[in-house]
Design a protein around this motif. Sequence first.
Motif, PDB file in Angstrom:
ATOM      1  N   ASP A  37       0.853  -1.170   0.000  1.00 35.31           N
ATOM      2  CA  ASP A  37       0.000   0.000   0.000  1.00 35.31           C
ATOM      3  C   ASP A  37       0.902   1.237   0.000  1.00 35.31           C
ATOM      4  O   ASP A  37       1.867   1.303   0.764  1.00 35.31           O
ATOM      5  CB  ASP A  37      -0.885  -0.035   1.255  1.00 35.31           C
ATOM      6  N   SER A  38       0.607   2.207  -0.837  1.00 38.24           N
ATOM      7  CA  SER A  38       1.474   3.381  -0.945  1.00 38.24           C
ATOM      8  C   SER A  38       1.452   4.250   0.311  1.00 38.24           C
ATOM      9  O   SER A  38       2.419   4.955   0.592  1.00 38.24           O
ATOM     10  CB  SER A  38       1.080   4.215  -2.168  1.00 38.24           C
ATOM     11  N   THR A  39       0.385   4.190   1.091  1.00 41.81           N
ATOM     12  CA  THR A  39       0.279   5.016   2.286  1.00 41.81           C
ATOM     13  C   THR A  39       1.058   4.446   3.465  1.00 41.81           C
ATOM     14  O   THR A  39       1.887   5.123   4.062  1.00 41.81           O
ATOM     15  CB  THR A  39      -1.200   5.187   2.697  1.00 41.81           C
ATOM     16  N   ASN A  40       0.804   3.194   3.793  1.00 41.96           N
ATOM     17  CA  ASN A  40       1.436   2.629   4.988  1.00 41.96           C
ATOM     18  C   ASN A  40       2.545   1.628   4.687  1.00 41.96           C
ATOM     19  O   ASN A  40       3.131   1.069   5.598  1.00 41.96           O
ATOM     20  CB  ASN A  40       0.395   2.006   5.920  1.00 41.96           C
ATOM     21  N   ARG A  41       2.828   1.380   3.417  1.00 35.84           N
ATOM     22  CA  ARG A  41       3.897   0.481   2.979  1.00 35.84           C
ATOM     23  C   ARG A  41       3.740  -0.941   3.512  1.00 35.84           C
ATOM     24  O   ARG A  41       4.702  -1.654   3.757  1.00 35.84           O
ATOM     25  CB  ARG A  41       5.268   1.038   3.368  1.00 35.84           C
ATOM     26  N   LEU A  42       2.493  -1.374   3.705  1.00 35.58           N
ATOM     27  CA  LEU A  42       2.190  -2.741   4.114  1.00 35.58           C
ATOM     28  C   LEU A  42       1.320  -3.393   3.045  1.00 35.58           C
ATOM     29  O   LEU A  42       0.491  -2.724   2.423  1.00 35.58           O
ATOM     30  CB  LEU A  42       1.449  -2.757   5.454  1.00 35.58           C
ATOM     31  N   PRO A  43       1.477  -4.685   2.839  1.00 29.06           N
ATOM     32  CA  PRO A  43       0.642  -5.356   1.841  1.00 29.06           C
ATOM     33  C   PRO A  43      -0.732  -5.689   2.399  1.00 29.06           C
ATOM     34  O   PRO A  43      -0.923  -5.810   3.608  1.00 29.06           O
ATOM     35  CB  PRO A  43       1.420  -6.648   1.551  1.00 29.06           C
TER      36      PRO A  43
END
Length: 190
Positions: free
Chosen positions: A75-81
């Motif tokens: 995810d571009s916001t939280n850098r988690l998949p």
Amino acid sequence: MGAPGYGDRVFLNVPFDKRYRSLLEALVFAVHDCGFAARCALESDDGSLVRLQKIYTIMSECRYGIHDLSRTTLDSTNRLPRFNMPLELGVFLGAKRFGDAAQRRKVCLILDREPYRYQKFCSDISGQDIRAHGNDGPTAIGVVRDWLRTSRKTQDVAIPGGARITLIVMGNSDWICRRCVLTLAWKWVP
């Protein structure tokens, strides 16, 4: 013709975002055109139910499952998949392994956008037949059609060719979208 039974239902474990919409429409139409009924968590809009419980119920009513892992990305916001699709695939495989006799007859198709990409985030499914669709509707239609044709053991239903299904889908996208919304009461995520 009565309502589709367990052996005619396909659980769709796919993204519901706007970018995936054309692939979803193609998959739903391919499933229906091949004589099966598509099911997913969006068919029930009961806020009093936990979504995972809805998924368990719908999944238990479907012999077949299509699981698309193509949106398992950071995810571009939280850098988690987001791992919703792999989680639901695991539930489906668990039902096949540990369920009753009907559940042990489950059959699934695992999709990703490119071959072997899934090995970077879900290597435990290496060795299974994962099919790539390249984010391309006609390719996805052909893969789903071929899988449904070989998965159904009886030949009592004529399954049309992938090229025919693609021609219908590509020429009638607006009609297909309306039909999906009317028959499945699906709501599209903006």
